[in-house]
Design an enzyme around this catalytic site. Structure first.
Site, PDB file in Angstrom:
ATOM      1  N   HIS A 152       5.016   4.191  -0.154  1.00  0.00           N
ATOM      2  CA  HIS A 152       5.422   2.874   0.360  1.00  0.00           C
ATOM      3  C   HIS A 152       6.794   2.949   1.040  1.00  0.00           C
ATOM      4  O   HIS A 152       7.788   3.240   0.386  1.00  0.00           O
ATOM      5  CB  HIS A 152       5.436   1.897  -0.818  1.00  0.00           C
ATOM      6  CG  HIS A 152       5.323   0.446  -0.428  1.00  0.00           C
ATOM      7  ND1 HIS A 152       4.444  -0.011   0.532  1.00  0.00           N
ATOM      8  CD2 HIS A 152       5.986  -0.657  -0.895  1.00  0.00           C
ATOM      9  CE1 HIS A 152       4.564  -1.335   0.638  1.00  0.00           C
ATOM     10  NE2 HIS A 152       5.488  -1.745  -0.210  1.00  0.00           N
ATOM     11  N   ASP A 183       0.179   5.314   0.762  1.00  0.00           N
ATOM     12  CA  ASP A 183       0.585   3.985   0.307  1.00  0.00           C
ATOM     13  C   ASP A 183      -0.627   3.063   0.269  1.00  0.00           C
ATOM     14  O   ASP A 183      -1.281   2.855   1.295  1.00  0.00           O
ATOM     15  CB  ASP A 183       1.624   3.438   1.303  1.00  0.00           C
ATOM     16  CG  ASP A 183       2.034   2.015   0.992  1.00  0.00           C
ATOM     17  OD1 ASP A 183       1.791   1.550  -0.135  1.00  0.00           O
ATOM     18  OD2 ASP A 183       2.609   1.360   1.890  1.00  0.00           O
ATOM     19  N   SER A 194       7.713  -3.361   3.441  1.00  0.00           N
ATOM     20  CA  SER A 194       6.780  -4.125   2.643  1.00  0.00           C
ATOM     21  C   SER A 194       6.753  -5.580   3.144  1.00  0.00           C
ATOM     22  O   SER A 194       6.638  -5.805   4.354  1.00  0.00           O
ATOM     23  CB  SER A 194       7.164  -4.020   1.164  1.00  0.00           C
ATOM     24  OG  SER A 194       6.142  -4.473   0.333  1.00  0.00           O
TER      25      SER A 194
END
Lengths: 480, 480
Positions: B441, B416, B165
């Site tokens: 994710h 995601d 991320s």
């Protein structure tokens, strides 16, 4: 570029008076013409502390660009330690190449130099040391990144960075950190390796010695090597001090021992400058000088002298090649090596540009001197309230680990003492190293002259070809 | 990572209570063990204004390293927006790979998160907004560069950066800017393209809608699309407000229109979080959740309902999959999305992390919302005295021009919503793009589980092979 050692210093003594007033074009007696513009940049690019800003200057000429081509290249000089007009007038190769390749010419002034002063007249005010806080490489590169983005005005243009000396270091670092903004860089005589722990501190003085040793005959460096003690000997009496002051035509005659140290340091500086500006034709880059000034100086030192007094007189005659080649200088002011620009470099030497210098009298023409970072650091705190960060540059730009960089030309003249800190071997096949055996400090960046040696003509040709290939590749990839 | 639009927000609702006290090892009920250490860094790496410093935390485990090999690799997690222990426990792949490849494990905490607070308890003090000045990507990367240099202790070691991320963005940017410090990076689900002008602002919500649409049956997104208005309709009377408050078990029953907006914004956040954490097994990454929670939620929304009241009740049941999967939550506190870590990300959204988000009700299950930078900016000034710099990231990291980067793996799960801002095509053959069709994710960064789909097993295998090849190449070049 000024090189500061613990004991003595080497540096550029800029004796030019620059015509930098007005807003439109350079004066008629200067060969290259431009508009002088300004661009607003944030004072601090890397914090959200305040929104202060100031203007940097840049020089602009789009007369070579193909007006039918909205995507003409930009040749962008990453300005270094001095008034940007001085660099524009001493970087003729960029102008010649821009004309051939149809590029827009931009010379950007480095913050804290010339007229690009963040705090105006208070920039260097000793009572406001906090004004020096933003005088760093990274802030400067960000200025350039923003200026180029502004100049592109949304268009997808090929931009090539150019720079010589510290400007070459900036050009190289700019390509390393902003490869999406410049397609490549010509880093001429850029000593990006002249930092602690990765280059021997005596290399600059060794190369200078070698240049002097081979310039006329070997007696030159023998004489210089003996001169330090000889001058000291003569200076030991008041009569001797007068003799020295007369021989060198000092504006301020020698008095105390400090005056003697200053004279010797000044002389040491001159040798480095002479080696850097040892061009094959008359020039005024650092001072009005004859062609091959080292040879000229060593001509006056070709005989071995029996007495200190004789050596002293020969030294004085030799030094005048640098200090009074025009014959118009009435007396020698040895304090003149601290004009605004040199003082800027002194400050950078006290934050990030921590370059170790030293010498050994046994294998150079210099006095023995050591590199004492502690002393350097204490002087920096005393003079500027700055604590140098000797590891900043290597941490950020990789030192000798250059394996991942691309599209940079490192050119170095082997007559240039700064070549010792230059990149002389390509780390990969996307980086080009060009060695100019007959070249002094970034000779290749200067305009073409009839006296240019073949190696610099060849170097410029190679540089032109490589730069043209970058531009061609850019247009192919971005579908012109 | 929290995504803030002009009207409504999407984000991570961190409901974990972290065991981060003590100095020695993680608690016994956590799978991965480490020492907790501290490292002193300058507050401001980029000015010489002051010499202030503070400590960042890092987690350290050298138990996998070959003790006979003084040049074991370091696997270095570039910590992102949260307590570093949380990332350490949710990045099992790094631990598994370190064991296989004999690497030292380091998880470095991002400044201004967890316990790495530059100004201690005053870091986020509203009366001291100047304390937020150094909360930037560049300052953080410099922290990591210094920490790695310290950990190397002069040895020439291969270091690989890992991140997911925003941590993946940092890992990628770190390799771009410091290729001499890390030999490569695994940037998992790193939306480095989620910035103004280079990615459509509606892509996140479109992907989320698509994930929900295909999770069980198409009625799920139809119901959600209708629910906004349905809830508004019911809320138009006091009785309706009570009905909603009861159905959702709100800790604070709805009163004014602001309360309704907050509820709807909260629900919108949940959808994004569910898509991100749509893993194939029970997990507590963002909240205690069942396997494939989107499917589970959509199971409750599989029927089309005739009345607003029926739809409301179905929505409440569906939402409980996220808000009360354990069945132990007594009431729903919709204000809990502003804990310390989320508030950190809110601040970064107000300086550099300017990510445009928007949606259109005609092609998503969301309400229509526009991206209004002016409004965002005004709120940032109001809330934090920060004026966002929307162009900082593209200026520094190149936006879509990634042609010069190398040794980065960009992995993205197609389930995601952040994959819309990810790098899905390799800009050159030195960059690897790994697409995980069945991945949410940064699923690939999590530890191996029996329920892992083949595509993530394959992705991890590829990542392991590429990282091993970087390390091998490093040893060959540096002559192990």
């Amino acid at each position: 570029m000024l090189a500061i050692s613990g004991v003595c210093g080497l540096g550029i003594l800029i004796l030019l008076s620059l015509n930098s007033n007005g807003f439109v074009t350079a004066s008629d007696n200067q060969p290259f013409k431009y508009e002088i513009k300004e661009f607003q940049v944030p004072l601090d690019h890397f914090s959200f502390l305040k929104n202060a800003s100031f203007n940097i200057r840049y020089l602009y000429n789009n007369s070579f660009a193909d007006k039918g081509n909205k995507r003409s290249p930009i040749f962008f000089y990453t300005g270094n330690e001095g008034d940007i007009e001085w660099f524009a007038q001493n970087t003729g190769f960029l102008w010649e190449l821009a004309e051939k390749q149809g590029a827009v010419v931009v010379f950007a002034e480095h913050r804290y130099y010339g007229k690009s002063l963040p705090f105006g007249p208070n920039t260097f005010n000793k009572t406001m040391p906090e004004n020096l806080a933003y005088f760093t490489v990274e802030q400067t590169l960000e200025d350039f990144a923003l200026l180029i983005t502004y100049l592109k005005n949304g268009a997808d243009l090929p931009v090539v960075a150019f720079g010589g000396s510290y400007g070459g270091m900036l050009a190289a670092w700019f390509r390393m950190k902003y490869p999406h903004i410049v397609i490549g860089s010509l880093a001429a005589s850029a000593p990006i390796l002249q930092f602690p722990g990765i280059t021997p501190c005596d290399i600059f003085n060794k190369i200078t010695t070698s240049v002097f040793h081979t310039a006329y005959n070997g007696n030159c460096t023998v004489n210089i090597g003996k001169s330090w003690k000889a001058i000291e000997n003569v200076a030991s009496t008041d009569a001797g001090k007068k003799q020295i002051s007369d021989a060198f035509h000092l504006c301020n005659p020698l008095k105390g021992p400090d005056d003697l140290t200053k004279l010797l340091d000044y002389i040491e500086l001159v040798y480095g400058n002479l080696a850097m500006a040892n061009y094959p034709y008359n020039n005024s880059f650092l001072a009005p000088l004859p062609a091959y000034p080292v040879r000229q100086m060593c001509f006056y030192l070709k005989e071995l002298h029996k007495t200190d007094a004789d050596l002293l007189q020969a030294m004085a005659n030799a030094l005048a090649v640098y200090t009074n080649y025009t014959g118009t200088v009435k007396c020698l002011d040895i304090s003149s090596n601290s004009n605004a620009d040199d003082s800027g470099w002194n400050i950078q030497s006290c934050n990030q540009m921590v370059m170790p210098f030293c010498s050994n009298s046994s294998d150079t023409m210099y006095r023995t001197s050591t590199w004492d970072f502690k002393e350097v650091s204490e002087n920096c705190v005393r003079d500027y309230h700055l604590t140098p960060k000797p590891n900043d540059i290597i941490l950020r730009y990789g030192g000798r680990d250059l394996s991942s960089i691309s599209n940079i030309i490192f050119s170095n003249g082997l007559l240039d003492p700064w070549s010792g800190g230059g990149v002389l071997q390509a780390p990969n096949d996307r980086v080009h190293v060009i060695i100019i055996p007959e070249g002094a400090h970034h000779l290749d960046l200067r305009k073409s002259e009839p006296a240019d040696p073949p190696s610099v003509i060849d170097a410029r040709q190679k540089e032109a070809t490589i730069i043209a290939s970058w531009i061609e590749e850019f247009y192919i990839w971005s579908k012109k």
